[in-house]
Write an enzyme that holds these catalytic residues in place. Structure first.
Site, mmCIF file in Angstrom:
data_model
loop_
_atom_site.group_PDB
_atom_site.id
_atom_site.type_symbol
_atom_site.label_atom_id
_atom_site.label_comp_id
_atom_site.label_asym_id
_atom_site.label_seq_id
_atom_site.Cartn_x
_atom_site.Cartn_y
_atom_site.Cartn_z
ATOM 1 N N GLU A 184 1.618 -0.289 -4.959
ATOM 2 C CA GLU A 184 0.747 0.836 -5.312
ATOM 3 C C GLU A 184 1.622 2.084 -5.426
ATOM 4 O OE1 GLU A 184 -3.172 3.299 -3.800
ATOM 5 O OE2 GLU A 184 -1.599 2.763 -2.407
ATOM 6 N N ASP A 216 0.840 -1.205 0.000
ATOM 7 C CA ASP A 216 0.000 0.000 0.000
ATOM 8 C C ASP A 216 0.876 1.256 0.000
ATOM 9 O OD1 ASP A 216 -2.771 1.123 0.487
ATOM 10 O OD2 ASP A 216 -1.723 1.947 2.231
HETATM 11 C C1 NOJ Z 1 -4.195 3.314 -0.664
HETATM 12 C C2 NOJ Z 1 -5.359 2.396 -0.478
HETATM 13 O O1 NOJ Z 1 -5.661 1.773 -1.686
HETATM 14 C C3 NOJ Z 1 -6.479 3.239 0.052
HETATM 15 O O2 NOJ Z 1 -7.696 2.548 0.073
HETATM 16 C C4 NOJ Z 1 -6.088 3.713 1.423
HETATM 17 O O3 NOJ Z 1 -7.083 4.591 1.907
HETATM 18 C C5 NOJ Z 1 -4.762 4.454 1.393
HETATM 19 N N1 NOJ Z 1 -3.762 3.793 0.605
HETATM 20 C C6 NOJ Z 1 -4.199 4.580 2.784
HETATM 21 O O4 NOJ Z 1 -3.805 3.320 3.249
#
Ligand code: NOJ
Length: 562
Positions: A274, A203
């Site tokens: 991500e 993440d």
């Molecule tokens: C990216 C995640 O995909 C999202 O859903 C989340 O709110 C933020 N990172 C914080 O963890």
């Protein structure tokens, strides 16, 4: 190249499950691990090769699981560790791999590490988080802003310092410069690897390291885009030079890669990242200089680009151009943070989008429900739960709409939870006609198209491992490309418009349509004058003449404007 020459994460298709919304098994209106277990046979039928499950760890749910209170357990809402083990075992038995979320950048403010850190300035874990003094006027240490709105700094009155939170104040950022944090978080990875997981989706992977001097971000005077989509509030007013994408993050990813590799190469364990960075070169740096970091930084560009043939073609060209030999591409058309594809492009083009996703070179990630054409739900104000929508209301940034429960059948609550329970988010009104059961019975449904695309992809080396060559000179609303592996050559031709397009030129060549998004054409076509129906995409197996080289083929297929 034979299919089995590729590792599973390159040959396969990943399916993202947002666990709160997939299947409830215990009558609380929230999906859970046992619910996922009960749907593995469906996923097997669909033909996906791996599931990525968004966070299921103990959490106060300020950000629905992306605020982790304990990295090595399962929140009772979702089940328990034994159920997770059963899920991994059964997924493996079904031939599917299991990827889980690794929330690397921040914990919950209720995590015992943070409770300790905020207890006093001398607390053993104080330096596990990022603390800074106020400026002389008492204001925050610098101008960094949170992605969820407002300053990225929260004042802690008890200890008289600010702590950093790149997201919600309830999600304090970990201090990855602290070796103790690294050790503790690597232990977390080991814990889940030992429980048999096949990989991690990391993440906010580009955010773990920040400028150690905590310098102010400069203003975004030129008004350039700083994120793939507007984030509202102050976020666009700055260039995010100092609060993300610090080069020191790469050493962490190289270490994570070494850890993953230490679990063997037979069945590789992988990292997906991500990475929200617009600059392709900077984005690609997360593969690692020697392809020794993240296996696949997510290509998130298709999630927000205007739905036009030339825009999509350019994005794929940009992606392919930055990949060094051996770097494996991937494509994403939906996730739990972005509007659903059907709501962006409409039902007819969603079929084109599905064909695109499943025929481009690289690993596709499919978001749950996109295979049945789920659209963004309408969430009445009193049902809004997403912190972004609450902090920045009315800007269309809320993520509840794309997180509504999976629509399984026409029964109350679409078979997601018991009729007696209210689901955590409301279902759209059209679920009685738009659900897995109805669509499985309809040969022309998006679900059956998706299933056939997945089957074709997995049995066709050209689509799985073949080269990618765009076709130039097509009508403006067309995007076509060739996938080739050995003797096998497939042309994918996609019509982004709702009017007929003709790919025509004096040339040679015949093909056989093996799959049309209309699911009604299986014919031999002459590529000298090939008609694509409105909103139609076709996968064409080239049968004549003998294989050309790509350059020649490109010329052959070039079409003048209509
Ligand atoms: C990216 C995640 O995909 C999202 O859903 C989340 O709110 C933020 N990172 C914080 O963890």
């Amino acid at each position: 190249m034979a299919l089995n020459a590729l590792p599973w994460w390159q040959s396969g298709v990943i399916y993202q499950i947002y666990p709160r919304s997939f299947q409830d098994s215990n009558g609380d209106g929230i999906g859970d691990l046992r619910g996922i277990l009960s749907r593995l046979a469906y996923l097997r039928w669909l033909g996906v090769d791996a599931i990525w499950i968004s966070p299921f760890y103990p959490s106060p749910m300020a950000d629905f699981g992306y605020d982790v209170r304990d990295y090595t357990d399962v929140d009772p809402i979702f089940g328990d560790l034994a159920t997770f083990d059963e899920l991994v075992q059964q997924a493996h038995q079904h031939g599917m791999h299991v990827i889980i979320d690794f929330v690397i950048n921040h914990t919950s403010d209720r995590h015992p590490w943070f409770l300790d850190a905020r207890a006093s300035r001398q607390a053993p874990r104080r330096q596990w988080y990022i603390w800074a003094d106020a400026r002389p006027d008492g204001s925050a240490p610098n101008n960094w802003v949170s992605l969820f709105g407002g300053s990225a700094w929260e004042w802690d009155g008890e200890t008289g310092q600010y702590y950093l939170h790149s997201f919600d104040p309830k999600q304090p950022d970990l201090n990855w410069r602290n070796p103790e944090v690294q050790t503790a978080m690597f232990d977390v990875l080991r814990f889940w690897l030992d429980h048999g997981v096949d990989g991690f989706r990391i993440d906010a992977a580009h955010m773990i390291m920040k400028d150690p001097q905590l310098r102010d971000n400069p203003p975004n005077l030129a008004g350039v885009e700083v994120m793939p989509k507007p984030m509202g509030g102050d976020y666009e007013t700055q260039l995010h030079l100092y609060d993300k994408d610090h080069p020191d993050g790469h050493a962490i990813y190289a270490a994570i890669r070494r850890l993953l590799d230490s679990y063997g190469t037979e069945q590789p364990r992988i990292a997906l990242g991500e990475i929200h960075i617009l600059d392709w070169q900077a984005w690609a740096s997360y593969y690692g200089a020697d392809l020794d970091e993240i296996h696949m930084p997510f290509n998130l560009s298709l999630l927000s680009l205007p739905w036009q043939a030339h825009t999509i073609r350019q994005a794929i060209a940009a992606l392919e151009a930055v990949l060094v030999p051996g770097a494996w591409p991937n494509n994403v058309l939906g996730n739990h943070d972005e509007p659903r594809i059907v709501s962006r492009v409409g039902p007819a083009q969603a079929r084109i989008a599905m064909m695109l996703l499943l025929t481009l070179r690289g690993t596709p990630t499919l978001y749950y429900g996109d295979e049945i054409g789920m659209h963004d739900g309408l969430i009445p104000p009193e049902r809004v739960v997403d912190p972004i929508e609450k902090n920045k209301p009315g800007l269309g940034l809320g993520r509840d709409p794309e997180r509504t429960p999976m629509q399984w059948d026409a029964s109350p609550h679409a078979g997601f939870c018991s009729p007696a329970t209210e689901p955590w988010l409301p279902l759209p009104d059209d679920y009685p006609s738009s659900n897995v059961e109805v669509e499985r019975a309809d040969p022309r449904s998006l679900l059956n198209l998706t299933q056939r695309l997945l089957a074709l992809r997995s049995s066709t080396p050209a689509l799985t491992s073949g080269s990618y060559q765009p076709v130039e000179g097509l009508p403006a609303d067309c995007f076509a490309y060739l996938r080739q592996s050995g003797e096998q050559r497939y042309l994918i031709a996609l019509n982004f418009a709702d009017r007929e397009q003709v790919l025509s030129r004096e040339e040679k060549g015949q093909g056989r349509i093996v799959l049309s998004t209309g699911l009604d054409r299986e014919e031999t076509v002459h590529l000298a004058s090939f008609h694509l129906h409105p909103n139609e995409g076709c996968i064409i197996e080239m049968i004549e003449p003998a294989p050309l080289d790509s350059a020649e083929l490109n010329n052959d297929l070039s079409a003048g404007p209509m």
